[in-house]
Scaffold this motif. Structure first.
Motif, PDB file in Angstrom:
ATOM      1  N   ASN A 195      76.302  33.848  -3.965  1.00  8.58           N
ATOM      2  CA  ASN A 195      75.141  33.173  -3.392  1.00  8.58           C
ATOM      3  C   ASN A 195      74.607  32.064  -4.296  1.00  8.58           C
ATOM      4  N   LEU A 196      73.779  32.435  -5.272  1.00 11.53           N
ATOM      5  CA  LEU A 196      73.107  31.428  -6.090  1.00 11.53           C
ATOM      6  C   LEU A 196      74.072  30.647  -6.983  1.00 11.53           C
ATOM      7  N   LEU A 197      75.028  31.337  -7.596  1.00  6.83           N
ATOM      8  CA  LEU A 197      75.932  30.664  -8.532  1.00  6.83           C
ATOM      9  C   LEU A 197      76.751  29.557  -7.867  1.00  6.83           C
ATOM     10  N   PRO A 198      77.390  29.804  -6.692  1.00 11.26           N
ATOM     11  CA  PRO A 198      78.121  28.707  -6.027  1.00 11.26           C
ATOM     12  C   PRO A 198      77.215  27.535  -5.652  1.00 11.26           C
ATOM     13  N   LYS A 199      75.994  27.842  -5.187  1.00 12.81           N
ATOM     14  CA  LYS A 199      75.058  26.771  -4.830  1.00 12.81           C
ATOM     15  C   LYS A 199      74.737  25.907  -6.043  1.00 12.81           C
ATOM     16  N   ALA A 200      74.464  26.559  -7.171  1.00 12.04           N
ATOM     17  CA  ALA A 200      74.126  25.826  -8.396  1.00 12.04           C
ATOM     18  C   ALA A 200      75.308  24.985  -8.866  1.00 12.04           C
ATOM     19  N   ILE A 201      76.518  25.541  -8.797  1.00 16.81           N
ATOM     20  CA  ILE A 201      77.710  24.815  -9.248  1.00 16.81           C
ATOM     21  C   ILE A 201      78.009  23.632  -8.338  1.00 16.81           C
ATOM     22  N   ILE A 202      77.908  23.829  -7.012  1.00 17.86           N
ATOM     23  CA  ILE A 202      78.185  22.738  -6.059  1.00 17.86           C
ATOM     24  C   ILE A 202      77.196  21.590  -6.254  1.00 17.86           C
ATOM     25  N   SER A 203      75.907  21.921  -6.392  1.00 17.12           N
ATOM     26  CA  SER A 203      74.906  20.869  -6.593  1.00 17.12           C
ATOM     27  C   SER A 203      75.137  20.164  -7.920  1.00 17.12           C
ATOM     28  N   MET A 204      75.581  20.909  -8.940  1.00 16.73           N
ATOM     29  CA  MET A 204      75.885  20.316 -10.238  1.00 16.73           C
ATOM     30  C   MET A 204      77.073  19.367 -10.144  1.00 16.73           C
ATOM     31  N   LEU A 205      78.150  19.786  -9.457  1.00 15.19           N
ATOM     32  CA  LEU A 205      79.343  18.948  -9.303  1.00 15.19           C
ATOM     33  C   LEU A 205      79.021  17.683  -8.512  1.00 15.19           C
ATOM     34  N   LEU A 206      78.186  17.821  -7.495  1.00 15.30           N
ATOM     35  CA  LEU A 206      77.823  16.658  -6.674  1.00 15.30           C
ATOM     36  C   LEU A 206      77.042  15.635  -7.490  1.00 15.30           C
ATOM     37  N   SER A 207      76.036  16.109  -8.244  1.00 14.41           N
ATOM     38  CA  SER A 207      75.244  15.173  -9.054  1.00 14.41           C
ATOM     39  C   SER A 207      76.096  14.547 -10.158  1.00 14.41           C
ATOM     40  N   THR A 208      77.041  15.310 -10.722  1.00 13.59           N
ATOM     41  CA  THR A 208      77.918  14.783 -11.772  1.00 13.59           C
ATOM     42  C   THR A 208      78.875  13.733 -11.211  1.00 13.59           C
ATOM     43  N   ALA A 209      79.420  14.003 -10.025  1.00 10.35           N
ATOM     44  CA  ALA A 209      80.330  13.042  -9.395  1.00 10.35           C
ATOM     45  C   ALA A 209      79.626  11.722  -9.107  1.00 10.35           C
ATOM     46  N   VAL A 210      78.385  11.806  -8.663  1.00  9.36           N
ATOM     47  CA  VAL A 210      77.608  10.590  -8.393  1.00  9.36           C
ATOM     48  C   VAL A 210      77.398   9.802  -9.681  1.00  9.36           C
ATOM     49  N   ARG A 211      77.071  10.482 -10.761  1.00  9.66           N
ATOM     50  CA  ARG A 211      76.857   9.806 -12.049  1.00  9.66           C
ATOM     51  C   ARG A 211      78.134   9.113 -12.531  1.00  9.66           C
ATOM     52  N   LEU A 212      79.280   9.701 -12.262  1.00  3.33           N
ATOM     53  CA  LEU A 212      80.544   9.105 -12.694  1.00  3.33           C
ATOM     54  C   LEU A 212      80.930   7.894 -11.845  1.00  3.33           C
ATOM     55  N   ILE A 213      80.486   7.872 -10.604  1.00  2.00           N
ATOM     56  CA  ILE A 213      80.854   6.781  -9.697  1.00  2.00           C
ATOM     57  C   ILE A 213      79.991   5.544  -9.912  1.00  2.00           C
ATOM     58  N   GLY A 259      85.312  13.823 -17.292  1.00  2.00           N
ATOM     59  CA  GLY A 259      85.414  12.691 -16.365  1.00  2.00           C
ATOM     60  C   GLY A 259      85.250  11.358 -17.065  1.00  2.00           C
ATOM     61  N   ILE A 260      84.287  11.281 -17.993  1.00  2.00           N
ATOM     62  CA  ILE A 260      84.057  10.037 -18.743  1.00  2.00           C
ATOM     63  C   ILE A 260      85.284   9.666 -19.563  1.00  2.00           C
ATOM     64  N   ILE A 261      85.864  10.665 -20.270  1.00  2.00           N
ATOM     65  CA  ILE A 261      87.038  10.394 -21.117  1.00  2.00           C
ATOM     66  C   ILE A 261      88.206   9.901 -20.275  1.00  2.00           C
ATOM     67  N   VAL A 262      88.445  10.536 -19.133  1.00  2.00           N
ATOM     68  CA  VAL A 262      89.548  10.119 -18.246  1.00  2.00           C
ATOM     69  C   VAL A 262      89.345   8.686 -17.770  1.00  2.00           C
ATOM     70  N   ILE A 263      88.121   8.385 -17.298  1.00  2.00           N
ATOM     71  CA  ILE A 263      87.839   7.038 -16.787  1.00  2.00           C
ATOM     72  C   ILE A 263      87.935   6.002 -17.909  1.00  2.00           C
ATOM     73  N   MET A 264      87.442   6.335 -19.102  1.00  2.00           N
ATOM     74  CA  MET A 264      87.507   5.406 -20.232  1.00  2.00           C
ATOM     75  C   MET A 264      88.960   5.115 -20.628  1.00  2.00           C
ATOM     76  N   PHE A 265      89.804   6.142 -20.594  1.00  2.00           N
ATOM     77  CA  PHE A 265      91.223   5.915 -20.887  1.00  2.00           C
ATOM     78  C   PHE A 265      91.874   5.033 -19.828  1.00  2.00           C
TER      79      PHE A 265
END
Length: 606
Positions: A45-63, A176-182
């Protein structure tokens, strides 16, 4: 003057010997896995929700940096494409909005997750401690136990409310930052990464010292809480002997050590962030110096701007990882102390196939029982005795003769070192503890009254009792007359330890509490020592009715209270000297006769 110096030294000595001890364990992932296991109930329940919201916000920051650097600079601005410029501005605004929504829910769900986990840890720890044997509490102060339930659990709150999810977020972001920087510029990335090995070496060398520092913080907090608990409970004694100043000096020493331990731990923990900021400055200098060279050799300005964005983002998760690492060390120091308690096993274990004692007549048998609280001396020596069901047995003897030890063994607060204790022919080691203790009530000289109403205190041993049954028990022991005189009668609120009541009134409440529980065995451990003679006579009359059909064990120094006992057992240093009823023992002219004679002589002299 010399006496004052010695007094301070004695206080310091007491302070030294009452301290908690450090736990010497290596930092290990097995323990961390055990700690993270408290997340298991929330995996669906809570753990997947927290992880999904975290991945979404992180993906946006990388884009976003790619939109700003590559698309905006190298295409919209360079090609003067106004349509693309507007589309990019709207797109970037939409991404920031999406990031804000994702972060809002990430913070909400991670905080909920953390609070639930802290609740579970504290609940489980308290439940486990309640099942531990008396030997566990004999070796520890109340303050040190409170520190682990409150402070040590609280210290893990930040790790679970933000640390774990932030750790995953920063790892994903950093990767993600290291991959994109390379991808953008392998040469520039390698030039900047040259400082990372130095950071790793320094953080590794700090790890053990930081963990030990936070362990010391927990130890000093335990000592501080222990002294506070002792000082508040003993305030009447302190004021009676006018030792407020000396007590304050003692507290000042404990408080200073607590402050010093916090200062040391925070200074060591705070060292990491400035080092990261210094690394960021070095990385920025490398970016500008080497970046100019690459631009002169064909690198696009948009790529350089994008790279600068990612470099700024690159040090951010590293800095936060340092903070999370500090949280991890604090949590590890606390979890070691929490798991030490959770791994503690009762000295009085319950067998898996233990039987339920549904019915109890109350016949008690000791066969060749030996018992030692420690290895230095025995409390009981090969004792064999029998207490018939329904009879009143009195235990008599000087302090240290083994009276209370016998009572503790009957309630199975301890197990005998050798020999067996049986009730109705059943070895107590084969019986479920709850089923035994539900049928054995103990009334102590030092009565503990809980915060709450008079009614709630009497009902403590039998929560399902009706109000009428509570009042009947109070009437039976003679407590009803003083309860009715209170401001709200049975609904009167009493403070912690019942300080608004007299010693005798508290004792009467403990009698009512024990009798309401309707035990088959009633143990009175110096229970009438604090009651005046008039009240004692009332209780004796009530007990004559209440104890009929029950096995009663009376421990008393005032021999006048046990004249009517069916059997009086005289003890000395864990051995039985003689036994019989009052008349038999008086006619024999032995130890009991001498005890009675000496007490009457003292009364006459008084």
């Amino acid at each position: 003057m010399k006496w004052g110096v010695e007094l301070k030294q004695n206080r310091r000595a007491r302070f030294h010997y009452s301290q908690d001890t450090a736990i010497e364990k290596q930092f290990n992932w097995k323990q961390m896995t055990r700690l993270l296991g408290y997340m298991d109930p929330y995996k669906k329940n809570l753990l997947p929700k927290a992880i999904i919201s975290m991945l979404l916000s992180t993906a946006v920051r990388l884009i976003i940096p790619i939109f700003i650097g590559v698309l905006l600079f190298d295409h919209a601005i360079k090609d003067q494409d106004e349509t693309l410029l507007v589309q990019l501005i709207i797109g970037i605004a939409a991404l920031y909005l999406l990031s804000w929504v994702a972060n809002t829910y990430r913070i909400k769900w991670t905080n909920q997750l953390g609070q639930y986990i802290i609740y579970d840890i504290r609940q489980g720890l308290f439940k486990h401690i309640q099942r531990l044997s008396h030997g566990f509490f004999d070796k520890r102060s109340a303050g040190s136990i409170l520190v682990r339930i409150i402070n040590d659990v609280n210290s893990m709150q930040e790790l679970f409310t933000s640390g774990v999810i932030n750790l995953l977020m920063d790892i994903v972001l950093l990767f993600g930052i290291i991959v994109i920087m390379f991808v953008l510029s392998p040469q520039l990335t390698l030039a900047i990464m040259i400082i990372l090995p130095l950071m790793f070496l320094i953080s590794t060398s700090l790890r053990k010292r930081i963990r030990r520092s936070w362990q010391q913080v927990r130890i000093k907090q335990a000592k501080l809480n222990s002294h506070l608990n002792e000082s508040i409970q003993g305030i009447r004694v302190t004021q009676s002997y006018t030792q407020e100043k000396g007590n304050m000096e003692f507290f000042e020493g404990v408080n200073h050590e607590n402050y010093a331990s916090w200062r040391d731990a925070t200074q060591k923990s705070a060292f990491f962030r400035p080092f990261v900021e210094m690394s960021n400055a070095i990385g920025t200098a490398i970016l500008i110096w080497f970046g100019v060279y690459l631009i002169q050799n064909g690198m696009d300005y948009g790529v350089f701007v994008t790279f600068a964005f990612y470099l700024g983002m690159f040090w951010e998760p590293i800095s936060r990882l340092g903070q999370v690492y500090n949280q991890l060390l604090v949590a590890m120091a606390s979890s070691e102390r929490i798991f030490e308690f959770l791994d503690e096993q009762p000295n009085v274990p319950e067998k898996k196939n233990a039987i339920e004692m549904k019915e109890m007549k109350g016949e008690i048998t000791f066969k060749d029982v030996e018992f030692s609280y420690d290895e230095s001396r025995k409390a009981l020596h090969e004792m064999s005795l029998k207490m018939k069901a329904g009879e009143t047995v009195a235990l008599v003897g000087h302090t240290g003769s083994g009276k209370s030890t016998i009572a503790n063994l009957i309630s199975r607060f301890y197990d005998p070192t050798n020999g067996t204790v049986r009730i109705d022919g059943v070895d107590l080691k084969d019986v479920k503890l709850d089923s035994l203790r539900e049928k054995v009530s103990v009334v102590l000289q030092d009565t503990f009254i809980f915060s709450g109403t008079i009614m709630e205190n009497i009902r403590f041993g039998r929560p399902d009792a009706t109000d009428e049954e509570v009042i009947e028990a109070a009437v039976a022991v003679g407590a009803d007359h003083f309860i009715k005189r209170l401001s709200n009668g049975y609904a009167t609120e009493v403070e912690e330890r019942g300080n608004v009541l007299s010693v005798g009134e508290r004792q009467l409440l403990s009698f009512a509490r024990a009798l309401l529980a309707d035990p088959r065995i009633l143990i009175l451990d110096e229970a009438t020592a604090s009651i005046d003679t008039e009240t004692e006579l009332k209780i004796q009359k009530a007990l004559n009715v209440v104890l009929k059909g029950r096995t009663a064990i009376m421990i008393a120094h005032r021999l006048s209270t046990i004249r009517e006992a069916d059997n009086i057992i005289v003890l000395d240093h864990g051995r039985i000297l003689e036994q019989g009823n009052h008349g038999e023992l008086m006619r024999s002219g032995g130890t009991y006769y001498e005890l009675v004679k000496s007490q009457f002589n003292m009364m006459d002299a008084g």
